[in-house]
Design a protein around this motif. Structure first.
Motif, PDB file in Angstrom:
ATOM      1  N   GLU A 120      -9.620   1.679   2.241  1.00 10.56           N
ATOM      2  CA  GLU A 120     -10.166   2.137   0.962  1.00 10.56           C
ATOM      3  C   GLU A 120     -10.500   3.620   1.081  1.00 10.56           C
ATOM      4  N   ILE A 121      -9.959   4.435   0.160  1.00 18.41           N
ATOM      5  CA  ILE A 121     -10.264   5.871   0.228  1.00 18.41           C
ATOM      6  C   ILE A 121     -10.891   6.407  -1.056  1.00 18.41           C
ATOM      7  N   TYR A 178       0.834  -1.197   0.000  1.00 18.80           N
ATOM      8  CA  TYR A 178       0.000   0.000   0.000  1.00 18.80           C
ATOM      9  C   TYR A 178       0.867   1.244   0.000  1.00 18.80           C
ATOM     10  N   PRO A 179       0.414   2.319  -0.642  1.00 20.66           N
ATOM     11  CA  PRO A 179      -0.856   2.516  -1.323  1.00 20.66           C
ATOM     12  C   PRO A 179      -0.883   1.811  -2.664  1.00 20.66           C
ATOM     13  N   CYS A 180      -2.100   1.513  -3.162  1.00 22.72           N
ATOM     14  CA  CYS A 180      -2.240   0.841  -4.448  1.00 22.72           C
ATOM     15  C   CYS A 180      -3.650   0.982  -4.993  1.00 22.72           C
ATOM     16  N   TYR A 181      -3.778   0.688  -6.272  1.00 21.54           N
ATOM     17  CA  TYR A 181      -5.082   0.560  -6.926  1.00 21.54           C
ATOM     18  C   TYR A 181      -5.329  -0.928  -7.109  1.00 21.54           C
ATOM     19  N   TYR A 201      -8.947   2.531  -4.724  1.00 17.89           N
ATOM     20  CA  TYR A 201      -7.639   3.017  -4.290  1.00 17.89           C
ATOM     21  C   TYR A 201      -7.544   2.848  -2.781  1.00 17.89           C
ATOM     22  N   TYR A 202      -6.458   2.212  -2.343  1.00 16.02           N
ATOM     23  CA  TYR A 202      -6.209   1.979  -0.924  1.00 16.02           C
ATOM     24  C   TYR A 202      -5.046   2.846  -0.458  1.00 16.02           C
ATOM     25  N   ALA A 203      -5.210   3.452   0.706  1.00 16.93           N
ATOM     26  CA  ALA A 203      -4.176   4.297   1.296  1.00 16.93           C
ATOM     27  C   ALA A 203      -3.057   3.448   1.883  1.00 16.93           C
TER      28      ALA A 203
END
Length: 93
Positions: A60-61, A36-39, A53-55
């Motif tokens: 999940e943000i 992380y972070p990632c899509y 999208y994860y911080a």
């Protein structure tokens, strides 16, 4: 919260630094390989693609506002978001 059977494309592995790295494009990875972070791209119940999208903390943000028939269109949407970092932000009261 995480489903270990979920697979995604993720291009940061030790194989990228080996003498004969295997192609990393479209490589399926388990959730255990996620950094992380990632899509993350997934398919919905209709078989259409969307992204989340994860911080850095794994929360999940953001999520795509629509789903896409092709994965390429979903990837293009991610690229548009990534390339918008210098766009202005407006605030309305």
């Amino acid at each position: 919260m995480y489903n270990l059977r979920l697979y995604l494309d993720h291009a940061t592995t030790a194989a990228a630094h080996s003498e004969n790295p295997e192609p990393l494009i479209n490589k399926r990875r388990s959730m255990a390989d996620v950094t992380y972070p990632c899509y993350i791209q997934r398919k919905d119940a209709s078989g259409n693609w969307y992204w989340i999208y994860y911080a850095r903390n794994g929360e999940e943000i953001a999520r795509s506002s629509e789903s896409y028939k092709s994965r390429n269109d979903c990837e293009r949407s991610i690229e548009l978001i990534k390339n918008s970092k210098d766009h202005p932000v407006y605030y309305y009261n």
